[in-house]
Enzyme design. Structure first.
Site, short mmCIF file in Angstrom:
data_model
loop_
_atom_site.label_atom_id
_atom_site.label_comp_id
_atom_site.label_asym_id
_atom_site.label_seq_id
_atom_site.Cartn_x
_atom_site.Cartn_y
_atom_site.Cartn_z
N GLY A 105 74.61 80.62 -15.04
CA GLY A 105 73.65 79.65 -15.57
C GLY A 105 74.36 78.61 -16.39
O GLY A 105 73.95 77.45 -16.42
N LYS A 126 68.00 68.69 -1.16
CA LYS A 126 67.30 69.33 -2.27
C LYS A 126 65.80 69.30 -1.99
O LYS A 126 65.24 68.26 -1.60
CB LYS A 126 67.62 68.60 -3.57
N GLU A 169 92.88 78.39 -19.99
CA GLU A 169 92.25 79.40 -20.84
C GLU A 169 90.86 79.79 -20.36
O GLU A 169 90.44 80.93 -20.57
CB GLU A 169 92.18 78.89 -22.29
#
Length: 653
Positions: A152, A277, A397
């Protein structure tokens, strides 16, 4: 038309014709399954059901992302019925494929798939989606056993999938595949490209990425729109094989998935599916105004009717392959942590590396990851001793934490290390790791002004605060080699996010090698029953507090010194007793900004415990530091032994 894009030796791209792509028969052979698969006409009916249910669930809830779900319905219908090898009734089956929904906002589609596979009832789907106290939350989390990681926060599912794929290929050596559904908006996130880069570096041909290129983001067109060629160029530049398709052509989707699973050439595969979409509902198709909006009831009823109405189709995926015979891993040796002499000067970062190596030799589930600083963080010792369980993430990272998350999902015990200052880049991944419920062990070295001449860009001065803020986290800050080793050993069995802060310089060993350091505890290093003031430190400031106590003793002022090695949970009982014995007088010194670190943890613990009569001096780094020696910077920041003694002297008077 389905095309496969390949790169010739001269760097040019060619497109394969549909005849070059494996057929249904070859796809079955590639999976090793003789299970009959539904034909594409049946798959089309399932895709319609997924669309209908996505609309019904989101309209009933009054919120959600139905249009983002509609664009990917065909992709998942084909994947789940004809390619995914998964026992839905036994989600813990070791050889199950993994399906990661990086596009987590398309949760109506996720839950509609769960209904179609018999795991969620129609009543729960329509009546429980996005409701308080229900498990079908706005974005999927592992509260559902079919979901590996929480998504999310865009750009995280693919990096997590890389970790799962690393575990499958390099640690478990199991034949499962990792399928990741991405949205095109999140392709603007740098973490996606970190993930593809590392997937290529580690030859993760068990990783297949499906990008739903529906052109529209939250507020309008995405950066590249339907320019799938540009997406393909970028993915190829990061070492991936690319396939471009019409995401609503079921034949094309099926052929591309067959190619992706059958041609294992050491590269991850990225399938770029051009979609619309809101597909299936003409009123909202390709409209920029419907992102994150449920269809109103009248329009929803019309759309459902035009899609053929509600259905109760139940499907199954392909059977997962049998797990290959594997020898039971030989039990590790008994844990033997290094021994250190009193007064021996050892950097806690080096002690971390030695302890982690010993832990890895004792526990075959311990894995180490680092962000190209292993010769400084201490993890290099593990890499040298146990190279098969060490993963170099280079200067990435976010991928470091994501890979650790994926590896943890598979039952291993990852330790991820880098300079503490650079963990700020990965903080969203740490936060999402907590939502996933992953057991992550994070180590940040070179913290605070103590590091010296490198300057402020390298000085972590906010890491304790950010790690304390993570739900359920454990935050540890040892002061010597012995306590470091003991805490590293305990981290292996901690649940949730745990963080160990280490220091750059060498400091004297103050504990016996057999000393215990329970999580949530502390140590009293000075006390004679006549204490007038309490000094609290951790890491470098513990040593400065001990020096301050010596200075005060020369003046006839007795100080109690507490090593607060466990910052969270904190030892409130010892602190309460100490201030009770010293008239409420307490000095807390920390190599950290004043906000959210050790000082606030100590004061909060005392206040929560009902202590009202307090005289506190909180010494912390309150200005922007520069370069200098450790001694110069500790003095400049006001956290040196003389500063601690001065504050204690003022309280005692």
């Amino acid at each position: 038309m389905t095309t496969e894009e390949t790169t010739a030796d001269d760097g040019s791209r060619t497109a394969a014709t549909p005849a070059d792509i494996p057929s249904k028969v070859s796809a079955q052979a590639a999976t090793g399954s003789d299970q009959e698969r539904p034909d594409l006409a049946e798959v089309a009916e399932l895709a319609a059901q997924l669309r209908v249910d996505s609309i019904r669930a989101s309209t009933s809830a009054g919120s959600g992302h139905p249009t983002s779900s509609l664009s990917a319905a065909d992709l998942l219908a084909v994947l789940v019925t004809r390619h995914l090898r998964y026992d839905w009734d036994q989600p813990a089956t070791p050889t199950n494929d993994h399906l990661v929904y990086s596009k987590g906002h398309a949760s109506p589609l996720v839950y509609s798939v769960l209904k179609a596979t018999g795991q969620v009832s129609d009543e729960e789907l329509v009546g429980g989606y996005r409701r308080f106290g229900q498990r079908l939350q706005g974005h999927p989390t592992p509260i559902l056993p079919w979901v590996d990681v929480a998504t999310g926060s865009l750009g995280q599912g693919l990096p997590d999938g890389v970790g799962i794929a690393l575990a499958g290929k390099n640690l478990e050596k199991l034949p499962y595949r990792v399928w990741v559904l991405c949205g095109d908006s999140e392709m603007a996130e740098g973490s996606v490209w970190e993930a593809l880069d590392k997937a290529s570096y580690y030859h993760l041909d068990n990783l297949i990425v499906i990008v739903d290129v529906n052109r529209l983001g939250q507020r309008g067109p995405t950066e590249l729109g339907w320019d799938v060629d540009s997406y393909a160029h970028r993915a190829q530049a990061f070492g991936a094989r690319t396939l471009t398709i019409d995401g609503h052509d079921l034949d094309a989707v099926d052929a591309a998935l067959s190619t992706a699973e059958s041609d294992r050439d050491g590269r991850p595969t990225v399938i770029l599916a051009r979609t619309v979409k809101g597909k299936g509902v003409p009123e909202v198709e390709d409209s920029p105004d419907w992102h994150g909006k449920p269809l109103p009831e009248e329009l929803a009823e019309k759309a459902v009717a035009e899609l053929g109405g509600p259905r109760q189709i139940l499907v199954r995926s392909l059977r997962p392959p049998e797990a290959p015979r594997q020898e039971t891993p030989a039990p590790g040796a008994a844990l033997q942590l290094p021994h250190y002499r009193h007064g021996e000067e050892v950097a806690t970062r080096k002690a971390y590396g030695a302890a982690l190596t010993a832990l890895g030799q004792a526990d075959p589930r311990v894995v180490a990851l680092d962000a190209e600083v292993s010769n400084s963080s201490g993890a290099g010792a593990f890499a040298e001793a146990l190279p098969d369980r060490f993963f170099e993430m280079f200067i990435a990272e976010q991928q470091l934490i994501a890979a650790a998350t994926g590896i943890a999902v598979r039952g291993y015990k990852p330790f991820a290390s880098t300079f503490a200052a650079f963990l700020t880049r990965a903080y969203d991944f740490i936060r999402m790791g907590a939502i996933t419920g992953a057991d992550l062990r994070i180590v940040g070295s070179h913290a605070g002004v103590e590091i010296g001449a490198d300057g402020p860009s390298q000085m972590a001065l906010e890491d304790l605060a950010m790690m304390r803020a993570v739900l359920g986290s454990t935050v540890l800050y040892p002061s010597d080699a012995v306590s470091t080793g003991a805490l590293v050993a305990q981290m292996a069995d901690l649940e949730g996010i745990s963080y160990l802060r280490t220091t750059r310089g060498g400091y004297p060993v103050v504990y016996d090698s057999d000393e215990d350091f329970p999580i949530g505890g502390s140590k009293i290093l000075r006390s004679n029953g006549k204490d007038e003031v309490t000094l609290v430190g951790a890491g470098v400031t513990l040593h400065e507090s001990l020096k301050a106590a010596d200075l005060l003793a020369e003046e006839g002022i007795e100080a109690r010194v507490i090593d607060c090695y466990s910052v969270k949970p904190i030892d409130a009982a010892t602190l309460v007793d100490a201030v009770g014995q010293t008239g409420g007088r307490i000095v807390v010194a920390e190599d950290h900004h004043p906000e959210g670190g050790l000082g606030e943890a100590v004061v909060a613990a005392l206040v929560r415990s009902g202590v009202a009569d307090l005289s506190v001096r909180h010494l912390a780094v309150r200005e922007l530091p520069g370069s200098g020696t450790t001694a110069e910077l500790l003095g400049w920041a006001g956290i040196s032994a003389s500063d601690i003694a001065r504050a204690a002297r003022e309280l005692a008077r």
